[in-house]
Design an enzyme around this catalytic site. Sequence first.
Site, PDB file in Angstrom:
ATOM      1  N   GLY A  78       0.823  -1.215   0.000  1.00 12.75           N
ATOM      2  CA  GLY A  78       0.000   0.000   0.000  1.00 12.75           C
ATOM      3  C   GLY A  78       0.853   1.260   0.000  1.00 12.75           C
ATOM      4  O   GLY A  78       0.552   2.234  -0.697  1.00 12.75           O
ATOM      5  N   LYS A 133      22.245  -9.661  -9.857  1.00 13.71           N
ATOM      6  CA  LYS A 133      21.809 -11.054  -9.722  1.00 13.71           C
ATOM      7  C   LYS A 133      20.276 -11.141  -9.810  1.00 13.71           C
ATOM      8  O   LYS A 133      19.735 -11.984 -10.540  1.00 13.71           O
ATOM      9  CB  LYS A 133      22.290 -11.568  -8.361  1.00 13.71           C
ATOM     10  CG  LYS A 133      22.131 -13.029  -8.152  1.00 13.71           C
ATOM     11  CD  LYS A 133      22.866 -13.419  -6.866  1.00 13.71           C
ATOM     12  CE  LYS A 133      22.508 -14.805  -6.428  1.00 13.71           C
ATOM     13  NZ  LYS A 133      23.093 -15.126  -5.137  1.00 13.71           N
ATOM     14  N   GLY A 178     -14.970   2.651  19.016  1.00 15.86           N
ATOM     15  CA  GLY A 178     -14.987   1.224  19.331  1.00 15.86           C
ATOM     16  C   GLY A 178     -16.396   0.671  19.359  1.00 15.86           C
ATOM     17  O   GLY A 178     -17.380   1.406  19.235  1.00 15.86           O
ATOM     18  N   CYS A 209     -16.396   9.354  18.270  1.00 17.42           N
ATOM     19  CA  CYS A 209     -17.469   8.369  18.096  1.00 17.42           C
ATOM     20  C   CYS A 209     -17.828   7.725  19.443  1.00 17.42           C
ATOM     21  O   CYS A 209     -18.443   8.373  20.267  1.00 17.42           O
ATOM     22  CB  CYS A 209     -17.103   7.362  17.007  1.00 17.42           C
ATOM     23  SG  CYS A 209     -18.578   6.682  16.241  1.00 17.42           S
ATOM     24  N   GLU A 230     -26.164  -0.104  23.684  1.00 15.42           N
ATOM     25  CA  GLU A 230     -25.208  -1.037  23.084  1.00 15.42           C
ATOM     26  C   GLU A 230     -24.560  -1.893  24.181  1.00 15.42           C
ATOM     27  O   GLU A 230     -24.274  -3.064  23.982  1.00 15.42           O
ATOM     28  CB  GLU A 230     -24.122  -0.258  22.320  1.00 15.42           C
ATOM     29  CG  GLU A 230     -23.088  -1.152  21.662  1.00 15.42           C
ATOM     30  CD  GLU A 230     -21.991  -0.387  20.918  1.00 15.42           C
ATOM     31  OE1 GLU A 230     -21.972   0.858  20.969  1.00 15.42           O
ATOM     32  OE2 GLU A 230     -21.160  -1.057  20.289  1.00 15.42           O
ATOM     33  N   HIS A 272     -15.939  10.733  12.547  1.00 12.67           N
ATOM     34  CA  HIS A 272     -14.526  10.338  12.554  1.00 12.67           C
ATOM     35  C   HIS A 272     -13.683  11.350  11.770  1.00 12.67           C
ATOM     36  O   HIS A 272     -13.458  11.148  10.568  1.00 12.67           O
ATOM     37  CB  HIS A 272     -14.361   8.962  11.903  1.00 12.67           C
ATOM     38  CG  HIS A 272     -14.963   7.846  12.692  1.00 12.67           C
ATOM     39  ND1 HIS A 272     -14.232   7.070  13.556  1.00 12.67           N
ATOM     40  CD2 HIS A 272     -16.234   7.391  12.754  1.00 12.67           C
ATOM     41  CE1 HIS A 272     -15.028   6.170  14.115  1.00 12.67           C
ATOM     42  NE2 HIS A 272     -16.252   6.342  13.639  1.00 12.67           N
ATOM     43  N   GLU A 297     -10.647  11.627  11.721  1.00 12.25           N
ATOM     44  CA  GLU A 297      -9.366  11.032  11.309  1.00 12.25           C
ATOM     45  C   GLU A 297      -9.357  10.564   9.852  1.00 12.25           C
ATOM     46  O   GLU A 297      -8.304  10.435   9.253  1.00 12.25           O
ATOM     47  CB  GLU A 297      -8.976   9.878  12.239  1.00 12.25           C
ATOM     48  CG  GLU A 297      -9.813   8.608  12.159  1.00 12.25           C
ATOM     49  CD  GLU A 297     -11.047   8.605  13.054  1.00 12.25           C
ATOM     50  OE1 GLU A 297     -11.519   9.707  13.434  1.00 12.25           O
ATOM     51  OE2 GLU A 297     -11.553   7.510  13.361  1.00 12.25           O
TER      52      GLU A 297
HETATM   53  N1  GLN Z   1     -20.298   1.491  18.941  1.00 10.79           N
HETATM   54  C1  GLN Z   1     -20.760   2.820  18.737  1.00 10.79           C
HETATM   55  C2  GLN Z   1     -21.901   2.893  17.761  1.00 10.79           C
HETATM   56  O1  GLN Z   1     -22.127   1.995  17.000  1.00 10.79           O
HETATM   57  C3  GLN Z   1     -19.617   3.731  18.298  1.00 10.79           C
HETATM   58  C4  GLN Z   1     -19.042   3.335  16.992  1.00 10.79           C
HETATM   59  C5  GLN Z   1     -17.676   3.906  16.748  1.00 10.79           C
HETATM   60  O2  GLN Z   1     -16.978   4.347  17.663  1.00 10.79           O
HETATM   61  N2  GLN Z   1     -17.243   3.912  15.507  1.00 10.79           N
HETATM   62  O3  GLN Z   1     -22.610   3.866  17.740  1.00 10.79           O
END
Ligand code: GLN
Length: 541
Positions: free
Chosen positions: A20, A226, A357, A384, A408, A510, A512
Amino acid sequence: MGKPKYIFVTGGVTSSLGKGIIAASLAKLLQAQKFRVTIQKFDPYINVDPGTMNPYEHGECYVTTDGAETDLDLGHYERFLNLKTSQANNVTTGRVYQNVIEKERRGEFLGKTVQVIPHITNEIKSRMLLLGETGDYDIVITEIGGTVGDIESLPYIESVRQLIWDLGKENALVIHLTLIPYLAASGELKTKPTQHSVKTLMESGIAADIIVCRTEYDLPVDLRQKIALFCNVKLEAVIQSIDVETIYDVPLKMLEEGLNRVVLEKLQLKAKQEPDLTEWKQFLEKFKNPKEKIKIGLVGKYVELQDSYKSILESLFHAGAKNETQVDIISIHSEEVDHASEAELLSQVDGVLVAPGFGERGIEGKITAVQYARENKIPFLGICLGMQMAVIEYARNCAGIAKANSTEMDPDCEAPVIDLMESQKTILSKGGTMRLGAWDCQLEKDSLVYSIYQKEIIAERHRHRYEFNETFADKIFDDDFKVVGTNPETQLVEIVENKSHPWFVGVQFHPEYESTVAEPHPLFVAFIKAALTYSLSKQNN
Ligand code: GLN
């Protein structure tokens, strides 16, 4: 400009050699010579996309503006080229088969027996040509995931063979990336694995045009000769890719080795100019010669594997360079944070970033980290899930909602301040069903984020299922803790800020995924600046 030219990048000997980065570096050089370039990645696994894969298995899932969940290499492509990729830039075996099977069900093959050759290979070939056919590109680079010789890679390698035959040698070439291991015991660099992997490629009817050799030590001329002799390439087509300090050095190394020159010659392309890498070099100059140094605590549950937070780490480095500051990332496992350990883990850092996460593991640690950053006025960025934890923390510790949680983590919780949207409640399928891709967000003028973005409407990429539950808004938000960004159509909460804190921002999206070398993301730049201010004030006290 005539028809696009195609470059295929394959890998041999082992995985993880950095195809990459080589592909992105070559693209950077060609872009710097004013060619219109794009890169696409073909992955041989059966998953339809990496969205449902555990980050421990495959690193971060990168999200494009059009909402595709893709391989993390697309992140490198965007960061290097400062161009947007899309769903079309990442194809997996799962997606190829899904498409072919759907066509079969619709009767499109008119009763024929559906086979790997020609049906799967035709599908792969048409997808390999798709971006080239838009007329937007002079050169399309296709990275083939995996290693030659793998059973899974065979249909891709066969498709490349056919395409070279279709397109003609002057319109397509193959770069093979291999490893030249160093045997410490005998003090030798060895070419045999490279010879074997080039031979494996040959068995599939493909002669590598250029061999890029990953190596820890300089390859002497006799060794290059080589490789050239045994692998049937010219000496200048043996390119050394030596280990470097940072991935951002690789384009300059490839320039030194003449990779772009060999490519253009083989494809019979004339460049308008030598590569102009002025901005790239300016970035590297700042990145490598920082004036200050700070520590950012990255609190997450996948911290053992660097690739899990690839885009976040790179965004922090871009922002560090912009601030002429070295950013040392202190990985903090969220499961290890509690009130007993918090001071030891977090008092040393100049900024706390609570990572995205999924699932319950480690979330109490994240909430504790938010509380520590809030109370100790350490610059805080929650991304997030990190933003959702910031809301829960404030609800529990400041708004008196002791049972606040996300459904969640606890579907039956008494105070579901983070909850599924109605539209998500009936969705059972996990793949590609989250709130994905770029969505608009309207910023409050009287906010820190407005002063950072300097505009009222921004668009940022999303990847989540859960949202702030509006029914708790009056109970949680007050003069300190405020919603400062919302989706203009749905009013969903996008950004929260704490006004009585020097720098406390939580974002549902996000940022990032948007940061590039040429344009570091403003939120990360501001976060690093705040961390630097914090660090300097600590030193003065
Ligand atoms: N788990 C959380 C959601 O689904 C946050 C998702 C994440 O951090 N990308 O809303």
